[in-house]
Write an enzyme that holds these catalytic residues in place. Structure first.
Site, short mmCIF file in Angstrom:
data_model
loop_
_atom_site.label_atom_id
_atom_site.label_comp_id
_atom_site.label_asym_id
_atom_site.label_seq_id
_atom_site.Cartn_x
_atom_site.Cartn_y
_atom_site.Cartn_z
N SER A 576 19.35 -1.51 -43.97
CA SER A 576 18.01 -1.00 -43.76
C SER A 576 17.72 0.08 -44.82
O SER A 576 17.78 -0.21 -46.01
CB SER A 576 17.86 -0.48 -42.34
OG SER A 576 16.51 -0.33 -42.00
N ASP A 662 13.68 -11.22 -40.14
CA ASP A 662 13.46 -9.78 -40.22
C ASP A 662 12.05 -9.56 -40.74
O ASP A 662 11.79 -9.71 -41.93
CB ASP A 662 14.49 -9.14 -41.16
CG ASP A 662 14.36 -7.63 -41.22
OD1 ASP A 662 13.39 -7.08 -40.66
OD2 ASP A 662 15.22 -6.99 -41.84
N HIS A 694 16.69 -8.21 -38.02
CA HIS A 694 17.19 -7.03 -38.72
C HIS A 694 18.67 -6.79 -38.42
O HIS A 694 19.30 -5.98 -39.06
CB HIS A 694 16.35 -5.81 -38.31
CG HIS A 694 16.36 -4.69 -39.30
ND1 HIS A 694 15.95 -4.83 -40.61
CD2 HIS A 694 16.72 -3.39 -39.17
CE1 HIS A 694 16.04 -3.67 -41.24
NE2 HIS A 694 16.51 -2.78 -40.40
#
Length: 719
Positions: A576, A662, A694
């Site tokens: 991320s 995602d 994600h």
């Protein structure tokens, strides 16, 4: 590394019905005392739990995973409140989840989308709801006469319903934003229904948001904790962001609403009845817009969620963020007086997040909460006067609080870098915090952990380039030899404002990294909670400044001061925002690192601005849309320092990982980074998951992730 490092000492439990295989706990004999991906996925994962009203029993949900079957099985156990007498209640291959007690002493639970009950010993099972499998969550009223049920209803606010005569059409006609969220297209939303509990079961129920195009609970993470019953069972407090489309995509403004069942009326506890939201410019940060002006903060324009009524029914408390558009604003504890309408924010002295809380007994109106400070998540108490006391001081993270034994004790999860979640009973003493006791009552994975050598954990403080003090964790391999030099990983945290506390992860797991022979350096850089609001907020609008210096400060300090860190064998890894960090460092590391791994990271910030679905995030973090000619200096700096603009300086092997579902950071970001590396002539690999979001949630994908991760590191960092 070896493909399989464990053996099962006994066959999986066979389901008693239809001779289908049931995934459950197994006696496991490891071939090595080092953690492996297979051992990690063999662990049971504690989920929801429910203490009985008399405080004598606790029902616990545990999930088990089968790599071979590529699926999970969630079961229920019953045990005494001291952890003894554990009994498996689930006897079939069906998932049984969400334990909760009825007021007649039976245990309610969900299976196949319906509410069932049974006696505490698992006998006399009875189906209560009949909704064709549509129940997604539930909570009984204190008097047991009603239940609130979460169900999904069709929603076509952003995506048109296709013509009835084209039932096989897969196209979607989109007319507004928020047409997809996190990992799915938004063609349904959840609503709470209030139903009666009768001797014949649960009635169909009434939608308390009937005709309203708003979700409750809120996506993507909300559950039944966003709804609570008043102690007299006459009202429901619920969390809702009453916005759709573009307005939803730029706003974090959710409120707490009080619904009266008798009158079927609703009032907003956060805002006055005549509130009119100031006009919001959708392509600019709300930091400097009038909705967040000091005089407007009294209207609770930020996230407000997770209401809980006090035991005496006089108050409702919830977690509250002050500002609109800022999803990582400090989470305060707000107490609302139902008689006067007064709101008090009682945790102002605690300059970090309140992550969960529970009310104590009626007498002292004490609230217990957990929050992160200096990279650990511990328990605190606070009263209505705002008097704060820390009750535990452990190198661990506590979570998921519930009261036990007439609200005199607390049941909580606890986990750390070396231990997955187990349940503990805490006996708090707010007058003499040192006398607070913590007792472990489950040992779900003792049969595995007892065979594993544990890493050593250390803390170290270092001075940053701006003269501040930064804490970083050092995780040393099992059987550590201080006379050897080890390859070392710099861990880059995501968020960007998620703490590097004592978390346990089934993917980014420090114990397994250490077990593969790596030292891990995990800095609590600028932009993380637990070190004060000023430290935490410095990252917004400065993604490539001080926080990147902090990463390099931590790894440089480790190389210079820890003789066992091999400065010639360094890697940087992260997901991320951590993946973004890796992409940025790839063009700015001055040959410190020998390899990189970036998972679900942002690579091209201009592209991400319009790709992400939660536009409030980009607005707050970047300041402006990239096309605004009057964009701020911070916005200009952000776009000028996007990692994709520095590929010309890339010179180090990189592994890019991404999930195609995602929708927060689209898979095109990872693909673009990989393509750029290959075209630049950099050694690179892409691990793409068409069916993951994600995170990586499926067992075989999880194993593939771990093997690919360590194969890449071993290739470049081990002789």
């Amino acid at each position: 590394m070896a493909a399989a490092m464990l053996m099962l000492a006994c066959a999986p439990i066979q389901a008693q019905q239809n001779m289908q295989q049931t995934i459950g706990k197994n006696d496991i004999k490891l071939k090595s005392d080092l953690m492996t991906p297979e051992a990690l996925w063999a662990m049971g994962r504690i989920g929801a739990y429910a203490p009985s009203p008399d405080g004598k029993l606790i029902a616990v949900q545990v999930g088990y995973y089968s790599v071979a079957a590529n699926k999970s099985h969630h079961v229920l156990y019953m045990m005494n409140a001291d952890g003894t007498g554990q009994q498996l209640l689930t006897k079939s291959d069906k998932n049984e989840t969400d334990p909760a007690w009825t007021n007649d002493g039976r245990l309610a639970f969900l299976t196949e989308g319906e509410i069932w009950t049974m006696k505490a010993d698992g006998s006399e099972r009875q189906q209560l709801s009949r909704t064709e499998g549509s129940v997604e969550g539930f909570k009984f009223s204190p008097d047991g006469q009603k239940v609130v049920i979460i169900k999904s209803i069709p929603y076509h606010g952003s995506i048109e319903k296709n013509p009835d005569d084209l039932p096989k059409a897969t196209g979607r006609i989109v007319n507004d934003l928020m047409y997809r969220h996190w990992d799915h297209y938004v063609e349904s939303i959840q609503h709470p229904f209030v139903a009666d509990v009768t001797p014949n079961g649960i009635t169909e129920g009434m939608d308390i948001l009937d005709g309203e195009p708003y979700e409750c609970p809120m996506e993507p993470f909300g559950g039944i904790e966003q709804i609570d019953w008043s102690t007299d069972s006459k009202c429901i407090a619920y969390t809702c962001r009453k916005k759709t489309g573009l307005e939803y995509s730029i706003s974090t403004d959710s409120d707490i609403y009080l619904y009266n069942i008798g009158s079927r009326t609703t009032i907003n506890l956060c805002k006055p009845a005549n509130y009119v939201e100031p006009k919001i410019e959708p392509t600019k940060t709300m930091k400097r817009q009038s909705v967040n002006a000091p005089e407007n903060l009294v209207n609770n324009p930020g996230y407000d969620q997770n209401p809980k009524f006090s035991p005496d029914g006089k108050y409702v408390a919830w977690i509250s963020m002050a500002r609109n558009g800022y999803e990582s604003d400090r989470q305060r504890l707000c107490i609302y007086d139902l008689a006067s309408g007064e709101k008090r924010y009682v945790t102002e002295e605690f300059d970090s997040n309140v992550d969960d809380f529970v009310w104590s007994d009626n007498k002292d109106a004490m609230i217990y909460f957990i929050g992160v400070w200096h990279a650990t998540e511990n328990l605190y108490s606070i009263n209505a006067k705002g008097e704060l006391k820390q009750l535990t001081d452990d190198w661990a993270d506590f979570g998921s609080l519930q009261m036990l034994n007439n609200r005199k004790q607390i049941v909580a999860e606890r986990h750390s870098f070396r231990e997955p979640a187990d349940l503990y009973v805490i006996t708090p003493d707010s007058k003499k915090p040192a006398k607070t006791t913590v007792k472990q009552i489950t040992q779900e994975n003792r049969h595995i952990l007892s065979q594993l050598a544990s890493p050593r954990i250390q803390q170290r403080w270092v001075t940053t380039t701006d003269g501040k003090n930064m804490l970083y964790w050092i995780i040393l391999p099992p059987h550590f030899d201080e006379n050897k030099k080890y390859p070392t990983l710099l861990f880059c945290e995501g968020g960007p404002q998620s703490p590097v506390s004592q978390f346990w992860s089934y993917r980014w797991n420090f114990m397994i990294m250490a077990a593969q022979g790596y030292i891990v350096i995990a800095p609590n850089r600028h932009g993380l909670p637990g070190f004060g609001s000023e430290w935490c907020e410095e990252i917004s609008g400065d993604w490539t400044g001080q926080c990147m210096d902090d990463y390099l400060t931590a790894i440089d300090d480790a190389v210079a001061t820890l003789p066992y860190v091999d400065g010639d064998r360094l890697g940087a890894v992260g997901a991320s925002f951590g993946g973004f960090s890796v992409y940025y460092l790839a063009g700015h590391h001055n040959k410190r690192f020998k390899c990189f791994i970036a998972h679900d990271g942002a690579f091209n910030l201009e592209a991400m601005y319009t790709e992400t679905e939660e536009n409030w995030f980009s607005n707050w973090e970047y300041d402006d849309a990239y096309w605004n000619k009057d964009r701020t200096a911070n916005a200009d700096k952000t776009y000028r320092n996007s990692p994709h603009l520095f590929v010309d300086k890339w010179d180090t092997p990189i592994l890019c990982i991404h999930g195609e579902k995602d929708y927060r950071i689209n898979a095109t970001q990872g693909m673009s980074a990989f393509n750029a590396a290959k075209m630049k002539g950099i050694e690179a690999q892409l691990l793409i998951f068409p069916d993951e979001n994600h995170w990586v949630l499926k067992p075989q994908n999880g194993i593939l992730w771990q093997r690919t991760f360590f194969n890449w590191l071993d290739r470049w960092l081990k002789p």
